[in-house]
Scaffold this motif. Structure first.
Motif: not given
Length: 270
Positions: A200-229
């Motif tokens: 996991r990345n334990d800083l992901q939640a605090s980073a998303i709080s500061a930069c909500p666009q990270i969640a948008d990036v992750l959603d877009a990447m997970r929609g392309t069916e990688p084996f990890v994002a």
């Protein structure tokens, strides 16, 4: 004779923050990996050290004397100077270790030209906790502040990877300071692929709080069916791993079409 080195983009396939230390640093367990692309450094012999910065993100590095490249040169004894041309292709403050990767490339350049002193890891660590790993630029586990390295297997070697950044710089310090302080446990045991999948990345939640666009990036990447994002480092860059170059390239095309404002980079793990 000119020497060219790539400053390989660093990603944290997993980043577990265990505790905040009395010295103000954080105790970490991380799985470093490196992409076969990044900034490019070209070095030529010179009477004294000098640095010229070009490339898409050169404007973010306005003071060459404060650049980590010049600091790295100052850490390494040599009989002559080096004229460095830095092609800055990686975004700054992006969780890719861009500056540390540049410093790592300088250490490899000096190693080729003159050799390195035996205590080079200690010299490298004074520039940043991830600089020794960036000198090696191989998949490895980092412990302590990230300087205690253990080379791991090659189960992820050559795996296709896509990096995406919303073009929003994100400073490391505030992200660490916003970490909730909860120790969620060590890296899982196993090979590099298993650690990447189960970590996991334990800083992901605090980073998303500061930069909500990270969640948008992750959603877009997970929609392309990688084996990890996952997010890398303290953000805002995220990575996705794929089983084939074709899958990665299709993902990159889809994301670029839907979000042309985002930066992205295709590569393979070293």
């Amino acid at each position: 004779m000119a020497i060219t080195e790539i400053a390989y983009a660093k990603i944290n396939l997993a980043l577990h923050v265990r505790k905040r230390r009395e010295d103000g640093y954080h105790e970490l367990e991380t799985l470093f990996a490196f992409v076969d692309a990044g900034d490019v450094l070209r070095a030529s012999p010179a009477a004294r050290d000098s640095l010229t910065v070009v490339g898409e993100f050169s404007g973010f590095l306005s003071d060459p004397f404060d650049n980590i490249v010049m600091q790295a040169l100052g850490k390494l004894p040599r009989p002559e100077g080096l004229d460095i041309m830095l092609e800055k292709n990686l975004p700054v403050a992006a969780g890719l270790g861009g500056g540390s990767a540049d410093a790592g490339a300088i250490f490899r350049i000096v190693e080729q030209a003159h050799g390195l002193p035996d205590n080079w890891p200690a010299r490298a660590s004074t520039l940043g906790a991830d600089v020794p790993a960036c000198v090696e630029s191989r998949t490895c586990i980092g412990r302590g502040t990230g300087t205690e390295l253990e080379i791991v297997d090659g189960s992820l070697a050559d795996k296709p990877v896509l990096l995406v950044n919303p073009r929003i710089p994100l400073a490391t310090g505030p992200v660490f300071m916003a970490w909730d302080g909860e120790d969620r446990g060590p890296l899982p045991l196993g090979d590099a692929r298993h650690i990447a999948l189960e970590g996991r990345n334990d800083l992901q939640a605090s980073a998303i709080s500061a930069c909500p666009q990270i969640a948008d990036v992750l959603d877009a990447m997970r929609g392309t069916e990688p084996f990890v994002a996952r997010m890398s480092g303290s953000g805002a860059t995220c990575f996705a791993l794929y089983e084939s170059n074709t899958a990665r390239d299709l993902a990159a095309e889809r994301i670029a079409s839907g979000h042309p404002e985002w930066w992205h980079l295709k590569g393979n793990l070293r």
